[in-house]
Design a protein around this motif. Structure first.
Motif, mmCIF file in Angstrom:
data_model
loop_
_atom_site.group_PDB
_atom_site.id
_atom_site.type_symbol
_atom_site.label_atom_id
_atom_site.label_comp_id
_atom_site.label_asym_id
_atom_site.label_seq_id
_atom_site.Cartn_x
_atom_site.Cartn_y
_atom_site.Cartn_z
ATOM 1 N N LYS A 95 16.091 53.779 54.698
ATOM 2 C CA LYS A 95 14.706 53.296 54.678
ATOM 3 C C LYS A 95 13.789 54.495 54.848
ATOM 4 N N GLU A 96 12.596 54.369 54.305
ATOM 5 C CA GLU A 96 11.587 55.412 54.472
ATOM 6 C C GLU A 96 10.707 55.103 55.670
ATOM 7 N N VAL A 97 10.371 56.151 56.418
ATOM 8 C CA VAL A 97 9.417 56.031 57.513
ATOM 9 C C VAL A 97 8.350 57.095 57.314
ATOM 10 N N ALA A 101 3.759 62.039 55.995
ATOM 11 C CA ALA A 101 4.843 62.449 55.093
ATOM 12 C C ALA A 101 5.983 61.453 55.235
ATOM 13 N N ARG A 102 6.577 61.050 54.126
ATOM 14 C CA ARG A 102 7.647 60.054 54.134
ATOM 15 C C ARG A 102 9.004 60.747 54.280
ATOM 16 N N GLU A 118 20.193 46.776 56.524
ATOM 17 C CA GLU A 118 18.868 46.729 55.894
ATOM 18 C C GLU A 118 17.919 45.756 56.568
ATOM 19 N N GLY A 119 18.433 44.822 57.354
ATOM 20 C CA GLY A 119 17.609 43.803 57.979
ATOM 21 C C GLY A 119 16.925 44.239 59.266
ATOM 22 N N VAL A 120 17.135 45.475 59.698
ATOM 23 C CA VAL A 120 16.537 45.918 60.956
ATOM 24 C C VAL A 120 15.078 46.317 60.757
ATOM 25 N N GLU A 121 14.328 46.251 61.841
ATOM 26 C CA GLU A 121 12.930 46.687 61.840
ATOM 27 C C GLU A 121 12.870 48.068 62.486
ATOM 28 N N LEU A 122 12.091 48.964 61.909
ATOM 29 C CA LEU A 122 11.951 50.312 62.443
ATOM 30 C C LEU A 122 10.559 50.481 63.033
ATOM 31 N N LYS A 123 10.482 51.096 64.200
ATOM 32 C CA LYS A 123 9.205 51.345 64.854
ATOM 33 C C LYS A 123 9.076 52.848 65.082
ATOM 34 N N VAL A 124 8.018 53.443 64.546
ATOM 35 C CA VAL A 124 7.777 54.877 64.653
ATOM 36 C C VAL A 124 6.923 55.163 65.877
ATOM 37 N N VAL A 175 13.392 62.322 64.388
ATOM 38 C CA VAL A 175 13.186 62.641 62.979
ATOM 39 C C VAL A 175 12.200 63.797 62.895
ATOM 40 N N THR A 176 12.426 64.708 61.967
ATOM 41 C CA THR A 176 11.482 65.787 61.702
ATOM 42 C C THR A 176 11.056 65.679 60.245
ATOM 43 N N CYS A 177 9.748 65.582 60.003
ATOM 44 C CA CYS A 177 9.246 65.454 58.633
ATOM 45 C C CYS A 177 9.246 66.808 57.933
#
Length: 57
Positions: free
Chosen positions: A7-9, A16-17, A25-31, A44-46
């Motif tokens: 998935k893209e964040v 920046a993606r 795939e069904g999980v939710e991501l929180k940045v 994560v490092t962009c």
């Protein structure tokens, strides 16, 4: 055999993606700009060098 999805964040500083691998795939991501006290998370490092965390919900 387990397949891994991606998935893209978006970076919270520059938008920046970045693609990250996830198990489902069904999980939710929180940045977040800061690390959480509990739960599954990844650093994560962009492409612009900003470091942030992604929590898997």
């Amino acid at each position: 055999m387990q397949t891994t999805a991606t998935k893209e964040v978006a970076c919270p500083q520059c938008t920046a993606r970045t693609r990250i691998a996830i198990a489902d795939e069904g999980v939710e991501l929180k940045v977040s700009r800061s690390v959480a006290a509990f739960g599954e998370q990844r650093a994560v490092t962009c492409s612009n060098g900003h470091r942030y965390w992604v929590s898997v919900c």
